[in-house]
Design a protein around this motif. Sequence first.
Motif, short mmCIF file in Angstrom:
data_model
loop_
_atom_site.label_atom_id
_atom_site.label_comp_id
_atom_site.label_asym_id
_atom_site.label_seq_id
_atom_site.Cartn_x
_atom_site.Cartn_y
_atom_site.Cartn_z
N ARG A 130 0.83 -1.22 0.00
CA ARG A 130 0.00 0.00 0.00
C ARG A 130 0.85 1.26 0.00
N HIS A 133 2.42 1.24 -3.63
CA HIS A 133 1.45 1.40 -4.72
C HIS A 133 0.14 1.96 -4.18
N GLN A 136 -3.95 1.53 -5.40
CA GLN A 136 -4.08 0.39 -6.29
C GLN A 136 -4.48 -0.86 -5.51
N ARG A 137 -4.96 -1.87 -6.23
CA ARG A 137 -5.27 -3.14 -5.59
C ARG A 137 -3.96 -3.81 -5.19
N ASN A 138 -3.91 -4.32 -3.97
CA ASN A 138 -2.68 -4.91 -3.47
C ASN A 138 -2.89 -6.30 -2.88
N SER A 139 -3.88 -7.01 -3.41
CA SER A 139 -4.04 -8.42 -3.03
C SER A 139 -2.85 -9.20 -3.58
N ALA A 142 -3.15 -9.50 -7.29
CA ALA A 142 -2.85 -8.24 -7.98
C ALA A 142 -1.35 -7.98 -8.02
N ARG A 146 1.20 -7.49 -11.17
CA ARG A 146 2.02 -6.28 -11.28
C ARG A 146 3.49 -6.61 -11.46
#
Length: 244
Positions: A130, A133, A136-139, A142, A146
């Motif tokens: 987090r 990035h 943005q999605r940070n699962s 994801a 990336r």
Amino acid sequence: MRQIILDTETTGIDPRDGHRLVEIGAVEMINRRLTGRTYHQYINPQRHIDAEVVAVHGITNEKVANEPVFADVAEAFWEFIQGAELIIHNAPFDVGFIDHELAQLNSQGTMPLGPVADYCGVLDTLVMARQKHPGQRNSLDALCKRYAIDNGHRVLHGALLDAEILAEVYLAMTGGQTALTLEANSESQSSSQQVVDEGMAINRLQLEPGRLRVIRPSADEQAAHQAKCAAASIAWPYTAGEHA
């Protein structure tokens, strides 16, 4: 530095509602290199596993019915993680469940272990992602996309599989190193490092001191170079002050 990349699967969302661990997976890394040592254990939670959670990790009540309870594996698990830095995606969730299990053992007077933060460092890769990035999605899925990490074999969540994937994600997020290849060169005695940085391969050449060949120009090459420099100065007659 000894680090343990760790993931768990559970019967539900909150241990305060009586939910328990059903799987622990962890891999060992020392100085940013995976050692091959792993810890993997299914656990009988001694309670029902919620159907919506089974849909996520695929671990049914029947699958863990004959597995050991946490008390029977706690000591071996503790020996594996004690003193290491734990790398966990969304650490409060996993650490919360582990601490809950340890607290139950402590209350029974059977095994005085934990809490985790008193004996291990804890690094939360979700917080790190987090910060790196924002917005943005940070699962984990994801982050795999990336950083161009293949997780196509990840159909259901599994603790050991997710720990192995998280190890690659962590290396990519903290300097880009996910692979290191050494190739010998018989003539120059050099080696080549390949570093993967967010999907882009960078080859770096390493040479032994004193092995780099120095080729000096011949007299004819020096004369040709001087003549070319002289011609260039005639073609560009401006002084430094005029050019400014």
